[in-house]
Design a protein around this motif. Structure first.
Motif, short mmCIF file in Angstrom:
data_model
loop_
_atom_site.label_atom_id
_atom_site.label_comp_id
_atom_site.label_asym_id
_atom_site.label_seq_id
_atom_site.Cartn_x
_atom_site.Cartn_y
_atom_site.Cartn_z
N ARG A 114 15.02 -32.78 -22.28
CA ARG A 114 15.35 -33.31 -20.67
C ARG A 114 15.41 -34.70 -20.57
NH1 ARG A 114 13.42 -29.23 -16.08
NH2 ARG A 114 14.14 -27.26 -16.92
N PHE A 115 14.13 -35.28 -21.35
CA PHE A 115 13.78 -36.75 -21.31
C PHE A 115 14.68 -37.47 -22.22
CE2 PHE A 115 11.83 -40.45 -22.96
CZ PHE A 115 11.69 -41.33 -21.71
N ILE A 116 14.97 -37.10 -23.46
CA ILE A 116 15.75 -37.37 -24.63
C ILE A 116 17.15 -37.66 -24.04
CG2 ILE A 116 16.65 -37.30 -26.71
CD1 ILE A 116 13.91 -38.29 -26.63
N LYS A 117 17.88 -36.57 -23.28
CA LYS A 117 18.93 -36.55 -22.99
C LYS A 117 19.15 -36.95 -21.75
CE LYS A 117 20.58 -32.70 -26.01
NZ LYS A 117 21.55 -33.30 -26.72
N GLN A 118 18.31 -37.39 -21.07
CA GLN A 118 18.27 -38.23 -19.51
C GLN A 118 18.75 -36.94 -18.69
OE1 GLN A 118 19.96 -41.79 -19.75
NE2 GLN A 118 18.42 -42.86 -20.98
N LEU A 119 18.33 -35.84 -18.86
CA LEU A 119 18.87 -34.67 -18.08
C LEU A 119 18.47 -34.66 -16.46
CD1 LEU A 119 19.03 -31.80 -20.68
CD2 LEU A 119 20.81 -33.27 -19.72
N GLY A 120 19.19 -34.45 -15.63
CA GLY A 120 18.69 -33.79 -14.13
C GLY A 120 18.91 -32.49 -13.95
N VAL A 147 21.86 -20.01 -10.82
CA VAL A 147 22.59 -21.17 -11.00
C VAL A 147 21.76 -22.25 -11.49
CG1 VAL A 147 24.41 -22.66 -10.32
CG2 VAL A 147 24.33 -20.22 -9.43
N LEU A 148 21.93 -22.66 -12.77
CA LEU A 148 21.38 -24.05 -13.19
C LEU A 148 22.33 -24.91 -13.77
CD1 LEU A 148 18.13 -24.09 -15.49
CD2 LEU A 148 20.31 -25.51 -16.06
N VAL A 149 22.17 -26.02 -13.11
CA VAL A 149 23.04 -27.37 -13.67
C VAL A 149 22.19 -28.37 -14.09
CG1 VAL A 149 24.82 -28.84 -12.66
CG2 VAL A 149 24.69 -26.67 -11.55
N GLU A 150 22.53 -29.15 -15.30
CA GLU A 150 21.91 -30.09 -15.72
C GLU A 150 22.94 -31.13 -16.15
OE1 GLU A 150 21.25 -28.81 -20.29
OE2 GLU A 150 19.61 -28.31 -18.75
N TYR A 151 22.75 -32.58 -15.69
CA TYR A 151 23.72 -33.37 -16.00
C TYR A 151 22.82 -34.45 -16.81
CZ TYR A 151 26.51 -37.37 -15.33
OH TYR A 151 27.51 -38.68 -15.54
N SER A 152 23.47 -34.95 -18.04
CA SER A 152 23.14 -35.92 -18.73
C SER A 152 23.92 -37.10 -18.69
CB SER A 152 23.11 -35.45 -20.35
OG SER A 152 22.97 -36.79 -20.95
N ALA A 153 23.37 -38.13 -18.17
CA ALA A 153 23.94 -39.66 -17.83
C ALA A 153 24.35 -40.19 -19.19
CB ALA A 153 22.90 -40.60 -16.93
N ARG A 154 23.56 -40.00 -19.94
CA ARG A 154 23.70 -40.61 -21.49
C ARG A 154 24.93 -39.89 -22.04
NH1 ARG A 154 18.96 -41.05 -26.06
NH2 ARG A 154 20.11 -42.32 -27.27
N SER A 167 27.83 -32.39 -17.98
CA SER A 167 27.21 -31.30 -17.43
C SER A 167 27.25 -30.02 -18.02
CB SER A 167 27.63 -31.19 -15.93
OG SER A 167 26.74 -30.24 -15.21
N ILE A 168 26.09 -29.59 -18.07
CA ILE A 168 26.21 -28.06 -18.53
C ILE A 168 25.74 -26.91 -17.42
CG2 ILE A 168 24.87 -26.42 -20.03
CD1 ILE A 168 24.46 -28.60 -22.01
N ILE A 169 26.51 -26.00 -17.19
CA ILE A 169 26.32 -25.15 -16.01
C ILE A 169 25.93 -23.73 -16.51
CG2 ILE A 169 27.29 -23.99 -13.97
CD1 ILE A 169 29.46 -26.19 -13.88
#
Length: 361
Positions: free
Chosen positions: A234-240, A300-307, A311-313
């Protein structure tokens, strides 16, 4: 060179280091990365005992420096420290800042100390500022002087605590260039940094710090390209991350939608991507799964990578094996398919939510 056993550091309200055991080899260039407040600076300050560990042992070249009665000067002669705030003496010239420690701690005479200082100032491109005062220098120049000062003690190990964090963007590259040259010299270096590209370029080992210690360690390729643990990834990909569990058909969809919108707003998700995420979630959950009781619970899990601007749902759900790509609801799937870059499906019969569809938008 450095052996750390069960290092722990407690403060009144927080314990940044809980139980750290690691070996650092001669010639290692190690970058410490991770979120703020995870003990990176505390770790390197414990290494040269600027912070006294609460418990645990630190060995330097086989000698325990945390032992009672140990002469700290011996360890600090071997470890040079570069701080983010420079810590130069404002009332002394550049060269005077450099010669104090060699004269007082190593017993070097003034002429030899001056010759040594000029040599290192030349190496960091600051010899023309030898007679200047710190307040006459830019931030980048001050940091290069601070690095030269550390080198004047001829340390075996150099500790750098976020050496570019106090600098303007225009000055960062000049300091990084000096550190890159040092990394090639064979010196053992431990660097706290938030500059990921820089960490990757200069290090042979990377420590990701979280959850009270070194959460994951590896080569730059391992950490930046294929991290094994979730928090590192998560940190490397800057995921929320947004996650919600739907357990019955009467769930609060308005509240669910508000929480999802709050997550998307907090992570500065572009409007076009935000629209796709909302639409995909609505079609899968409301139109394809929720009308049929057997598919509860739905996670439901949503993660968004700003880098990566992606987004992966992931939507996992109960019931028998059911791939939404084969559903009778062709309209909903057509909408989802038009929004998605990629759709995949997996089934794990041992899980309470055995079905899982992953949608990238």
């Amino acid at each position: 060179m450095i052996e750390i056993k069960h290092l722990r550091k407690e403060y009144d309200t927080v314990t940044p280091l809980e139980d750290v055991s690691i070996n650092i080899n001669q010639g290692d260039v190690i970058s410490l990365i991770g979120p703020s407040g995870t003990g990176k600076s505390t770790f390197i300050r414990c290494l040269n005992l600027l912070e006294k560990p609460t418990s645990g042992q630190i060995f330097l070249d086989g000698e325990e420096i945390t032992a009672k009665g140990y002469d700290l000067k011996m360890a600090r002669r071997k470890m040079g420290m570069v701080f983010q705030s420079f810590n130069l003496f404002g009332h002394l010239t550049v060269i005077e800042n450099l010669i104090i420690a060699p004269m007082e701690l190593l017993g070097v005479d003034r002429q030899e100390a001056c010759d040594l200082a000029m040599d290192y100032l030349r190496k960091v491109g600051m010899s023309n500022k030898a007679l200047s005062y710190p307040d006459e220098l830019s931030g980048g120049q001050k940091q290069r002087v601070a690095i030269a000062r550390a080198l004047c003690m001829n340390p075996e190990i150099i500790l750098l605590d976020e050496p570019t964090s106090a600098l303007d963007p225009t000055m960062i590259s000049e300091v990084q260039s000096v550190i890159r040259d040092l990394a090639k010299s064979g010196k053992t270096m431990i660097i706290v940094t938030h500059e990921m590209d820089f960490a990757r370029a200069i290090s042979n080992r990377v420590f990701y710090m979280d959850e009270g210690g070194i959460y994951e360690e590896g080569s730059p390729d391992e950490i930046f390209d294929a991290p094994k643990k979730e928090l590192t990834r998560r940190f490397i990909k800057q995921l929320g991350i947004f996650e919600s569990l739907i357990e019955d058909k009467e769930f609060d969809y308005i509240g669910f939608g508000a929480n999802l919108d709050g997550y998307l707003l907090k992570n500065d998700v572009p409007a076009s991507v935000k629209y796709k995420i909302r639409l995909v979630v609505e079609e899968v959950v409301l139109q394809m799964l929720l009308p049929i009781d057997i598919y509860l619970p739905i996670r439901v899990l949503v993660e968004y990578s700003a880098r990566e601007e992606q987004s992966i749902i992931r939507i996992s759900y109960g019931g028998h094996k059911f791939d939404i790509r084969n559903a009778d609801n062709e309209l909903s799937f057509s909408i989802i398919n038009n929004m998605a870059r990629e759709i995949s499906y997996a089934y794990n019969e041992k899980s309470s939510e055995p079905n899982c569809v992953t949608i990238k938008v």
